[in-house]
Structures are given as C-alpha cells and as structure tokens.
Design a protein around this motif. Sequence first.
Motif, PDB file in Angstrom:
ATOM      1  N   ALA A   3     105.880  56.896  24.789  1.00 13.47           N
ATOM      2  CA  ALA A   3     104.947  57.821  24.131  1.00 13.47           C
ATOM      3  C   ALA A   3     104.609  57.324  22.732  1.00 13.47           C
ATOM      4  CB  ALA A   3     105.556  59.225  24.081  1.00 13.47           C
ATOM      5  N   TRP A   4     105.619  56.898  21.984  1.00 11.72           N
ATOM      6  CA  TRP A   4     105.428  56.420  20.612  1.00 11.72           C
ATOM      7  C   TRP A   4     104.500  55.208  20.563  1.00 11.72           C
ATOM      8  CZ3 TRP A   4     107.652  51.831  18.397  1.00 11.72           C
ATOM      9  CH2 TRP A   4     107.543  51.745  17.000  1.00 11.72           C
ATOM     10  N   LYS A   5     104.577  54.334  21.574  1.00  9.66           N
ATOM     11  CA  LYS A   5     103.760  53.122  21.601  1.00  9.66           C
ATOM     12  C   LYS A   5     102.342  53.368  22.119  1.00  9.66           C
ATOM     13  CE  LYS A   5     105.865  49.397  23.230  1.00  9.66           C
ATOM     14  NZ  LYS A   5     106.757  48.577  24.093  1.00  9.66           N
ATOM     15  N   SER A   6     102.101  54.518  22.757  1.00 15.92           N
ATOM     16  CA  SER A   6     100.767  54.770  23.312  1.00 15.92           C
ATOM     17  C   SER A   6     100.050  55.875  22.540  1.00 15.92           C
ATOM     18  CB  SER A   6     100.860  55.084  24.810  1.00 15.92           C
ATOM     19  OG  SER A   6     101.718  56.199  25.035  1.00 15.92           O
ATOM     20  N   SER A   7      99.977  57.080  23.110  1.00 17.97           N
ATOM     21  CA  SER A   7      99.211  58.157  22.474  1.00 17.97           C
ATOM     22  C   SER A   7      99.951  58.814  21.316  1.00 17.97           C
ATOM     23  CB  SER A   7      98.837  59.216  23.506  1.00 17.97           C
ATOM     24  OG  SER A   7     100.008  59.777  24.075  1.00 17.97           O
ATOM     25  N   GLY A   8     101.243  58.583  21.222  1.00 16.46           N
ATOM     26  CA  GLY A   8     102.028  59.156  20.135  1.00 16.46           C
ATOM     27  C   GLY A   8     103.080  60.125  20.632  1.00 16.46           C
ATOM     28  N   LEU A   9     104.124  60.273  19.853  1.00 14.89           N
ATOM     29  CA  LEU A   9     105.229  61.177  20.138  1.00 14.89           C
ATOM     30  C   LEU A   9     105.061  62.393  19.230  1.00 14.89           C
ATOM     31  CD1 LEU A   9     107.899  61.441  21.749  1.00 14.89           C
ATOM     32  CD2 LEU A   9     109.032  60.301  19.836  1.00 14.89           C
ATOM     33  N   ILE A  10     104.796  63.543  19.821  1.00 13.05           N
ATOM     34  CA  ILE A  10     104.585  64.764  19.048  1.00 13.05           C
ATOM     35  C   ILE A  10     105.925  65.466  18.878  1.00 13.05           C
ATOM     36  CG2 ILE A  10     103.468  67.028  19.030  1.00 13.05           C
ATOM     37  CD1 ILE A  10     101.174  65.695  20.626  1.00 13.05           C
ATOM     38  N   VAL A  11     106.272  65.785  17.633  1.00 17.37           N
ATOM     39  CA  VAL A  11     107.554  66.424  17.326  1.00 17.37           C
ATOM     40  C   VAL A  11     107.297  67.604  16.394  1.00 17.37           C
ATOM     41  CG1 VAL A  11     109.910  66.100  16.485  1.00 17.37           C
ATOM     42  CG2 VAL A  11     108.675  64.165  17.481  1.00 17.37           C
ATOM     43  N   GLY A  12     107.766  68.788  16.802  1.00 20.30           N
ATOM     44  CA  GLY A  12     107.603  69.988  15.998  1.00 20.30           C
ATOM     45  C   GLY A  12     108.931  70.704  15.820  1.00 20.30           C
ATOM     46  N   SER A  13     108.958  71.636  14.877  1.00 20.11           N
ATOM     47  CA  SER A  13     110.168  72.400  14.578  1.00 20.11           C
ATOM     48  C   SER A  13     109.792  73.865  14.401  1.00 20.11           C
ATOM     49  CB  SER A  13     110.809  71.851  13.293  1.00 20.11           C
ATOM     50  OG  SER A  13     111.881  72.671  12.893  1.00 20.11           O
ATOM     51  N   SER A  14     110.504  74.758  15.121  1.00 20.82           N
ATOM     52  CA  SER A  14     110.232  76.186  14.996  1.00 20.82           C
ATOM     53  C   SER A  14     111.443  76.994  15.455  1.00 20.82           C
ATOM     54  CB  SER A  14     109.014  76.585  15.845  1.00 20.82           C
ATOM     55  OG  SER A  14     108.762  77.970  15.746  1.00 20.82           O
ATOM     56  N   GLU A  15     111.877  77.939  14.615  1.00 16.75           N
ATOM     57  CA  GLU A  15     112.928  78.908  14.937  1.00 16.75           C
ATOM     58  C   GLU A  15     114.188  78.253  15.511  1.00 16.75           C
ATOM     59  OE1 GLU A  15     111.246  82.027  17.310  1.00 16.75           O
ATOM     60  OE2 GLU A  15     109.896  82.659  15.698  1.00 16.75           O
ATOM     61  N   GLY A  16     114.634  77.194  14.862  1.00 17.69           N
ATOM     62  CA  GLY A  16     115.880  76.543  15.259  1.00 17.69           C
ATOM     63  C   GLY A  16     115.773  75.600  16.433  1.00 17.69           C
ATOM     64  N   ASN A  17     114.543  75.296  16.860  1.00 18.38           N
ATOM     65  CA  ASN A  17     114.326  74.394  17.992  1.00 18.38           C
ATOM     66  C   ASN A  17     113.437  73.229  17.586  1.00 18.38           C
ATOM     67  OD1 ASN A  17     115.451  75.984  20.405  1.00 18.38           O
ATOM     68  ND2 ASN A  17     114.068  77.475  19.474  1.00 18.38           N
TER      69      ASN A  17
ATOM     70  N   TYR B 181     110.564  70.740  19.287  1.00 22.03           N
ATOM     71  CA  TYR B 181     109.630  70.569  20.390  1.00 22.03           C
ATOM     72  C   TYR B 181     109.198  69.116  20.378  1.00 22.03           C
ATOM     73  CZ  TYR B 181     109.423  75.644  20.730  1.00 22.03           C
ATOM     74  OH  TYR B 181     109.763  76.962  20.889  1.00 22.03           O
ATOM     75  N   ILE B 182     109.383  68.442  21.493  1.00 19.26           N
ATOM     76  CA  ILE B 182     109.103  67.006  21.576  1.00 19.26           C
ATOM     77  C   ILE B 182     108.200  66.788  22.781  1.00 19.26           C
ATOM     78  CG2 ILE B 182     110.132  64.708  21.739  1.00 19.26           C
ATOM     79  CD1 ILE B 182     112.859  66.296  20.980  1.00 19.26           C
ATOM     80  N   SER B 183     107.059  66.127  22.564  1.00 21.11           N
ATOM     81  CA  SER B 183     106.123  65.934  23.670  1.00 21.11           C
ATOM     82  C   SER B 183     105.633  64.495  23.717  1.00 21.11           C
ATOM     83  CB  SER B 183     104.921  66.873  23.521  1.00 21.11           C
ATOM     84  OG  SER B 183     103.963  66.595  24.523  1.00 21.11           O
ATOM     85  N   GLY B 184     105.568  63.992  24.940  1.00 18.53           N
ATOM     86  CA  GLY B 184     105.024  62.657  25.165  1.00 18.53           C
ATOM     87  C   GLY B 184     103.742  62.686  25.963  1.00 18.53           C
ATOM     88  N   GLY B 185     103.017  63.794  25.891  1.00 22.57           N
ATOM     89  CA  GLY B 185     101.741  63.905  26.610  1.00 22.57           C
ATOM     90  C   GLY B 185     101.894  64.601  27.944  1.00 22.57           C
ATOM     91  N   TRP B 186     102.604  63.984  28.891  1.00 24.16           N
ATOM     92  CA  TRP B 186     102.765  64.590  30.215  1.00 24.16           C
ATOM     93  C   TRP B 186     104.106  65.303  30.375  1.00 24.16           C
ATOM     94  CZ3 TRP B 186     106.589  62.821  33.594  1.00 24.16           C
ATOM     95  CH2 TRP B 186     107.182  61.590  33.269  1.00 24.16           C
ATOM     96  N   TRP B 187     104.896  65.367  29.324  1.00 29.57           N
ATOM     97  CA  TRP B 187     106.170  66.090  29.348  1.00 29.57           C
ATOM     98  C   TRP B 187     106.409  66.723  27.975  1.00 29.57           C
ATOM     99  CZ3 TRP B 187     109.322  64.250  25.564  1.00 29.57           C
ATOM    100  CH2 TRP B 187     109.124  62.924  25.148  1.00 29.57           C
ATOM    101  N   ILE B 188     107.178  67.833  27.975  1.00 33.36           N
ATOM    102  CA  ILE B 188     107.536  68.533  26.738  1.00 33.36           C
ATOM    103  C   ILE B 188     108.990  68.969  26.845  1.00 33.36           C
ATOM    104  CG2 ILE B 188     107.020  70.444  25.162  1.00 33.36           C
ATOM    105  CD1 ILE B 188     104.297  70.715  26.609  1.00 33.36           C
ATOM    106  N   VAL B 189     109.733  68.764  25.765  1.00 27.99           N
ATOM    107  CA  VAL B 189     111.126  69.223  25.672  1.00 27.99           C
ATOM    108  C   VAL B 189     111.243  70.212  24.523  1.00 27.99           C
ATOM    109  CG1 VAL B 189     113.479  68.505  25.033  1.00 27.99           C
ATOM    110  CG2 VAL B 189     112.167  67.146  26.669  1.00 27.99           C
TER     111      VAL B 189
ATOM    112  N   ARG C 115     103.204  57.662  15.825  1.00 28.78           N
ATOM    113  CA  ARG C 115     102.698  56.609  16.695  1.00 28.78           C
ATOM    114  C   ARG C 115     102.935  55.258  16.060  1.00 28.78           C
ATOM    115  NH1 ARG C 115      96.912  57.812  18.267  1.00 28.78           N
ATOM    116  NH2 ARG C 115      96.268  56.342  16.686  1.00 28.78           N
ATOM    117  N   LYS C 116     103.243  54.297  16.879  1.00 25.23           N
ATOM    118  CA  LYS C 116     103.526  52.954  16.392  1.00 25.23           C
ATOM    119  C   LYS C 116     102.388  52.450  15.526  1.00 25.23           C
ATOM    120  CE  LYS C 116     104.758  48.315  17.944  1.00 25.23           C
ATOM    121  NZ  LYS C 116     105.002  47.431  19.098  1.00 25.23           N
ATOM    122  N   GLY C 117     102.724  51.986  14.325  1.00 29.67           N
ATOM    123  CA  GLY C 117     101.748  51.404  13.427  1.00 29.67           C
ATOM    124  C   GLY C 117     100.904  52.397  12.648  1.00 29.67           C
TER     125      GLY C 117
END
Length: 198
Positions: free
Chosen positions: A15-29, A31-39, A71-73
């Motif tokens: 994800a980091w090398k392509s569209s980007g790794l989305i990382v968020g923080s809310s209420e003690g959690n 949120y990590i997303s690579g486009g087609w998956w979310i944790v 995202r890389k670079g």
Amino acid sequence: MFLKFEPWKKMLKEAWKSSGLIVGSSEGNYYISGGWWIVKILKDGMNNKEKAAMIELIGEFPEEETIFNARKGCGNQYEICSLEQLIEIMDRNYSQRYRKTKIIYQMEDKFERVYQEDTSQRCMYMNNIIADLIDVNSIDVMEETPPEGPYGIPEANILFWENNIMKIIAYGVRVEEETEEKNVLELLENVELPGIEM
C-alpha cells in the motif's frame, strides 16, 4: 493482533509503495487502510514489532482525530473527512456468516480464494493473501479473544473479522457480468462448498 506478521507487513509495504497507506487515530484506536482493506485496532493492541513495521514506513503515528496518507517518496499528507468514512465503514452491521472454502481461482497473476455465505450460498472472490493473513495462532492468548468471522453484508463484496482488540475488513474482487469469472461463481453457488477453518 490475529494477523500473521509477514503477510501483514507485506500488505503495509504494498500500500505504501502504490496508492498510499492511510493511517488515522480516533478514540483510542488506529485506523489503517491499504485501499482494499481496513484495520481498526486498539492503540495498546499492537506489540512493538508490529508498531516498528509501521514506523519504518510512516515515520510516526497520527495525533488523535487526525489522519494522513503515507506514500513512498511523498511524505505524510494530512487529509480531511476520510477518518469519518473509515469509522463508518468499520461500524456497519456485518451479520451474514461466510466460510472460507477450498476453492482458489487464478485471475491473471493473482490467486483469489472463494468465500461462500452460509444460507444463500452466495460466493465471492477475495485476494488469497487474506486467507494467509487471518491467523488464530498469532493472538496474544493472555490479552486477546479468538477472532470471529468472516461476516458480510447482503449483496456487498466485503468480509469482516473481529476480536476484542481489532477488526479487519477486506473488499472482494469485483467481477463483470457475462465473464468466465462470473460464470464460475454462479456455478459454485449451486453447491454447498466445503469450508476450512480461518
């Protein structure tokens, strides 16, 4: 985390090398997303090895109620609004029980696992890395419950797993009508396919 470390690290890096790794923080959690998956994971639910794998790519975790795309670079680009979207997706009612089947279908250079809904026998393709990723043996037995799932939503290609510290959703592969891939799914839906654990 009930995610096997090496496939998890690979998904982060892809994800980091392509569209980007989305990382968020809310209420003690986080949120990590690579486009087609979310944790979604409790901040205290990640061990040092898992945190280090992320820091290696993103440099830092976001402050509370913020989100960025790493995202890389490109460095970390802070975003507006998408944190609420991730929270809403994770909080949907995933209630239909699916099972992982023994069927793997090759699409070009990728291998897709077939998952089947328990009552309707509806089938979907899911990137087979998910089948390798979900791993009950990776949990901290002193802190974590075994993962439950997969569950889905009617007529949506999304699967969901969770335990007491984390949740993961993954989007299935969309197939066009009147294609070989769609025809195979329709044939499989006429049969109750044997399932395998996690």
